[in-house]
Design a protein around this motif. Sequence first.
Motif, PDB file in Angstrom:
ATOM      1  N   ASP A  70     -24.246 -43.308 -29.400  1.00 52.74           N
ATOM      2  CA  ASP A  70     -25.236 -43.457 -28.333  1.00 52.74           C
ATOM      3  C   ASP A  70     -24.514 -43.535 -26.983  1.00 52.74           C
ATOM      4  OD1 ASP A  70     -27.381 -45.838 -30.129  1.00 52.74           O
ATOM      5  OD2 ASP A  70     -26.900 -43.731 -30.502  1.00 52.74           O
ATOM      6  N   VAL A  71     -25.173 -43.019 -25.933  1.00 51.38           N
ATOM      7  CA  VAL A  71     -24.603 -43.123 -24.593  1.00 51.38           C
ATOM      8  C   VAL A  71     -25.677 -43.598 -23.623  1.00 51.38           C
ATOM      9  CG1 VAL A  71     -22.811 -41.381 -24.894  1.00 51.38           C
ATOM     10  CG2 VAL A  71     -25.057 -40.695 -24.026  1.00 51.38           C
ATOM     11  N   GLU A  72     -25.214 -44.293 -22.580  1.00 52.66           N
ATOM     12  CA  GLU A  72     -26.095 -44.734 -21.501  1.00 52.66           C
ATOM     13  C   GLU A  72     -25.558 -44.212 -20.183  1.00 52.66           C
ATOM     14  OE1 GLU A  72     -28.162 -48.983 -22.738  1.00 52.66           O
ATOM     15  OE2 GLU A  72     -26.802 -48.870 -21.028  1.00 52.66           O
ATOM     16  N   LEU A  73     -26.422 -43.576 -19.419  1.00 48.27           N
ATOM     17  CA  LEU A  73     -26.058 -43.044 -18.114  1.00 48.27           C
ATOM     18  C   LEU A  73     -26.846 -43.823 -17.069  1.00 48.27           C
ATOM     19  CD1 LEU A  73     -26.342 -39.239 -18.995  1.00 48.27           C
ATOM     20  CD2 LEU A  73     -24.452 -40.802 -19.440  1.00 48.27           C
ATOM     21  N   ARG A  74     -26.174 -44.124 -15.956  1.00 44.30           N
ATOM     22  CA  ARG A  74     -26.787 -45.002 -14.970  1.00 44.30           C
ATOM     23  C   ARG A  74     -27.004 -44.269 -13.652  1.00 44.30           C
ATOM     24  NH1 ARG A  74     -26.282 -50.896 -13.357  1.00 44.30           N
ATOM     25  NH2 ARG A  74     -26.336 -50.876 -11.085  1.00 44.30           N
ATOM     26  N   CYS A  75     -28.094 -44.627 -12.982  1.00 43.05           N
ATOM     27  CA  CYS A  75     -28.404 -44.048 -11.672  1.00 43.05           C
ATOM     28  C   CYS A  75     -28.836 -45.152 -10.723  1.00 43.05           C
ATOM     29  CB  CYS A  75     -29.516 -43.010 -11.800  1.00 43.05           C
ATOM     30  SG  CYS A  75     -30.119 -42.377 -10.212  1.00 43.05           S
ATOM     31  N   ASP A  76     -28.180 -45.205  -9.553  1.00 44.50           N
ATOM     32  CA  ASP A  76     -28.590 -46.086  -8.467  1.00 44.50           C
ATOM     33  C   ASP A  76     -29.188 -45.224  -7.367  1.00 44.50           C
ATOM     34  OD1 ASP A  76     -26.110 -47.986  -9.502  1.00 44.50           O
ATOM     35  OD2 ASP A  76     -27.717 -49.084  -8.505  1.00 44.50           O
ATOM     36  N   PRO A  77     -30.493 -45.301  -7.156  1.00 41.73           N
ATOM     37  CA  PRO A  77     -31.106 -44.429  -6.145  1.00 41.73           C
ATOM     38  C   PRO A  77     -30.836 -44.937  -4.730  1.00 41.73           C
ATOM     39  CG  PRO A  77     -32.747 -45.922  -7.021  1.00 41.73           C
ATOM     40  CD  PRO A  77     -31.475 -46.183  -7.781  1.00 41.73           C
ATOM     41  N   ILE A  78     -31.246 -44.154  -3.767  1.00 35.33           N
ATOM     42  CA  ILE A  78     -31.180 -44.592  -2.377  1.00 35.33           C
ATOM     43  C   ILE A  78     -32.119 -45.795  -2.203  1.00 35.33           C
ATOM     44  CG2 ILE A  78     -31.755 -43.935  -0.002  1.00 35.33           C
ATOM     45  CD1 ILE A  78     -30.825 -41.082  -0.744  1.00 35.33           C
ATOM     46  N   SER A  79     -31.639 -46.804  -1.499  1.00 30.11           N
ATOM     47  CA  SER A  79     -32.423 -48.016  -1.319  1.00 30.11           C
ATOM     48  C   SER A  79     -33.783 -47.704  -0.694  1.00 30.11           C
ATOM     49  CB  SER A  79     -31.638 -48.977  -0.415  1.00 30.11           C
ATOM     50  OG  SER A  79     -32.384 -50.155  -0.189  1.00 30.11           O
ATOM     51  N   GLY A  80     -34.833 -48.231  -1.323  1.00 30.61           N
ATOM     52  CA  GLY A  80     -36.182 -48.024  -0.790  1.00 30.61           C
ATOM     53  C   GLY A  80     -36.896 -46.812  -1.353  1.00 30.61           C
ATOM     54  N   HIS A  81     -36.175 -45.955  -2.072  1.00 28.75           N
ATOM     55  CA  HIS A  81     -36.823 -44.784  -2.673  1.00 28.75           C
ATOM     56  C   HIS A  81     -37.580 -45.202  -3.921  1.00 28.75           C
ATOM     57  CE1 HIS A  81     -34.470 -41.179  -0.792  1.00 28.75           C
ATOM     58  NE2 HIS A  81     -35.111 -41.905   0.100  1.00 28.75           N
ATOM     59  N   THR A  82     -38.876 -44.903  -3.919  1.00 36.84           N
ATOM     60  CA  THR A  82     -39.696 -45.330  -5.044  1.00 36.84           C
ATOM     61  C   THR A  82     -39.712 -44.296  -6.175  1.00 36.84           C
ATOM     62  OG1 THR A  82     -41.641 -44.351  -3.994  1.00 36.84           O
ATOM     63  CG2 THR A  82     -41.208 -46.694  -3.554  1.00 36.84           C
ATOM     64  N   ALA A  83     -39.448 -43.048  -5.843  1.00 37.11           N
ATOM     65  CA  ALA A  83     -39.489 -41.990  -6.858  1.00 37.11           C
ATOM     66  C   ALA A  83     -38.074 -41.684  -7.345  1.00 37.11           C
ATOM     67  CB  ALA A  83     -40.130 -40.730  -6.282  1.00 37.11           C
ATOM     68  N   LEU A  84     -37.935 -41.537  -8.664  1.00 39.14           N
ATOM     69  CA  LEU A  84     -36.624 -41.264  -9.256  1.00 39.14           C
ATOM     70  C   LEU A  84     -36.800 -40.218 -10.355  1.00 39.14           C
ATOM     71  CD1 LEU A  84     -33.891 -43.831 -10.123  1.00 39.14           C
ATOM     72  CD2 LEU A  84     -34.536 -42.121 -11.815  1.00 39.14           C
ATOM     73  N   TYR A  85     -35.882 -39.267 -10.390  1.00 38.07           N
ATOM     74  CA  TYR A  85     -35.983 -38.146 -11.327  1.00 38.07           C
ATOM     75  C   TYR A  85     -34.668 -37.971 -12.071  1.00 38.07           C
ATOM     76  CZ  TYR A  85     -39.656 -36.928  -7.945  1.00 38.07           C
ATOM     77  OH  TYR A  85     -40.751 -36.963  -7.108  1.00 38.07           O
ATOM     78  N   TRP A  86     -34.768 -37.583 -13.326  1.00 36.40           N
ATOM     79  CA  TRP A  86     -33.595 -37.160 -14.097  1.00 36.40           C
ATOM     80  C   TRP A  86     -33.747 -35.672 -14.436  1.00 36.40           C
ATOM     81  CZ3 TRP A  86     -29.184 -39.791 -15.147  1.00 36.40           C
ATOM     82  CH2 TRP A  86     -29.203 -41.187 -15.039  1.00 36.40           C
ATOM     83  N   TYR A  87     -32.636 -34.960 -14.226  1.00 32.63           N
ATOM     84  CA  TYR A  87     -32.560 -33.555 -14.587  1.00 32.63           C
ATOM     85  C   TYR A  87     -31.319 -33.338 -15.449  1.00 32.63           C
ATOM     86  CZ  TYR A  87     -36.020 -31.996 -11.089  1.00 32.63           C
ATOM     87  OH  TYR A  87     -37.170 -31.773 -10.368  1.00 32.63           O
ATOM     88  N   ARG A  88     -31.325 -32.256 -16.200  1.00 30.87           N
ATOM     89  CA  ARG A  88     -30.156 -31.864 -16.992  1.00 30.87           C
ATOM     90  C   ARG A  88     -29.761 -30.463 -16.570  1.00 30.87           C
ATOM     91  NH1 ARG A  88     -30.445 -31.848 -23.515  1.00 30.87           N
ATOM     92  NH2 ARG A  88     -31.966 -30.184 -23.184  1.00 30.87           N
ATOM     93  N   GLN A  89     -28.445 -30.243 -16.468  1.00 36.87           N
ATOM     94  CA  GLN A  89     -27.928 -28.931 -16.098  1.00 36.87           C
ATOM     95  C   GLN A  89     -26.885 -28.520 -17.126  1.00 36.87           C
ATOM     96  OE1 GLN A  89     -25.802 -28.624 -12.342  1.00 36.87           O
ATOM     97  NE2 GLN A  89     -26.433 -26.489 -12.093  1.00 36.87           N
ATOM     98  N   ARG A  90     -27.249 -27.557 -17.955  1.00 38.83           N
ATOM     99  CA  ARG A  90     -26.282 -27.037 -18.915  1.00 38.83           C
ATOM    100  C   ARG A  90     -25.366 -26.062 -18.186  1.00 38.83           C
ATOM    101  NH1 ARG A  90     -30.574 -26.962 -23.398  1.00 38.83           N
ATOM    102  NH2 ARG A  90     -29.856 -28.628 -24.770  1.00 38.83           N
ATOM    103  N   LEU A  91     -24.209 -25.824 -18.753  1.00 35.90           N
ATOM    104  CA  LEU A  91     -23.179 -25.015 -18.117  1.00 35.90           C
ATOM    105  C   LEU A  91     -23.734 -23.658 -17.706  1.00 35.90           C
ATOM    106  CD1 LEU A  91     -20.178 -24.933 -17.364  1.00 35.90           C
ATOM    107  CD2 LEU A  91     -19.739 -23.871 -19.587  1.00 35.90           C
ATOM    108  N   GLY A  92     -23.606 -23.327 -16.441  1.00 36.00           N
ATOM    109  CA  GLY A  92     -24.030 -22.026 -15.932  1.00 36.00           C
ATOM    110  C   GLY A  92     -25.520 -21.833 -15.831  1.00 36.00           C
ATOM    111  N   GLN A  93     -26.278 -22.915 -15.968  1.00 31.71           N
ATOM    112  CA  GLN A  93     -27.727 -22.775 -15.940  1.00 31.71           C
ATOM    113  C   GLN A  93     -28.337 -23.590 -14.803  1.00 31.71           C
ATOM    114  OE1 GLN A  93     -29.637 -23.257 -19.734  1.00 31.71           O
ATOM    115  NE2 GLN A  93     -27.944 -22.322 -20.841  1.00 31.71           N
ATOM    116  N   GLY A  94     -29.624 -23.413 -14.618  1.00 32.95           N
ATOM    117  CA  GLY A  94     -30.345 -24.167 -13.605  1.00 32.95           C
ATOM    118  C   GLY A  94     -30.663 -25.573 -14.073  1.00 32.95           C
ATOM    119  N   LEU A  95     -31.516 -26.224 -13.324  1.00 31.05           N
ATOM    120  CA  LEU A  95     -31.847 -27.619 -13.610  1.00 31.05           C
ATOM    121  C   LEU A  95     -33.100 -27.716 -14.467  1.00 31.05           C
ATOM    122  CD1 LEU A  95     -29.959 -27.826 -11.073  1.00 31.05           C
ATOM    123  CD2 LEU A  95     -31.179 -29.947 -10.589  1.00 31.05           C
TER     124      LEU A  95
END
Lengths: 112, 114
Positions: B18-43
């Motif tokens: 199992d793995v855990e990935l962490r994200c600290d957004p810009i302070s005050g930003h209420t919306a947060l998104y996760w995207y995945r980008q495979r090698l050579g591909q879009g988001l």
Amino acid sequence: GEDVEQSLFLSVREGDSSVINCTYTDSSSTYLYWYKQEPGAGLQLLTYIFSNMDMKQDQRLTVLLNKKDKHLSLRIADTQTGDSAIYFCAEKTTDSWGKLQFGAGTQVVVTP
Amino acid sequence: GAGVSQSPSNKVTEKGKDVELRCDPISGHTALYWYRQRLGQGLEFLIYFQGNSAPDKSGLPSDRFSAERTGESVSTLTIQRTQQEDSAVYLCASSSGLANSPLHFGNGTRLTVT
């Protein structure tokens, strides 16, 4: 459905203008964005345009939007070697919770 | 902070862990998104948070993927029983949530499953 398409590769000589093209299908687009990604880095916002505009200029960057044809372009004037990167266009639609739908990206290579 | 911060920047793990990935957004930003980008591909969109709730989880590829956000700030993306096809760069973005606000991205976590 949502679909954003871009050409995959563009080669341009240093000093020339680059034009990167993008087409989208969703007519409910509200904003359209251009992002730049350099190797090993995240996406850097370059510019964006509201869907009721047809042109926006920001220093060396010019964005043109043809809403009728659902066509977006990014022109980079006086292209420099530092402009070599992958460029993504993305659209935000009214029913998307603010998320962006991205194209696959255009790799721009600037040659001396 | 000044920008979106993600950690770790690189993660190599064995298949099945199992793995855990962490994200600290810009302070005050209420919306947060996760995207995945495979090698050579879009988001590829994964999940969206508004505050601490996730109204759109439509992009999570399987039930091995989950995410949470606490305190309207930090978010963690957890991948259980990792598979080789999970290898990708996982990008986090945040925005103020206003109609004209763009997404601001972190530098991503490069996940390699061996």
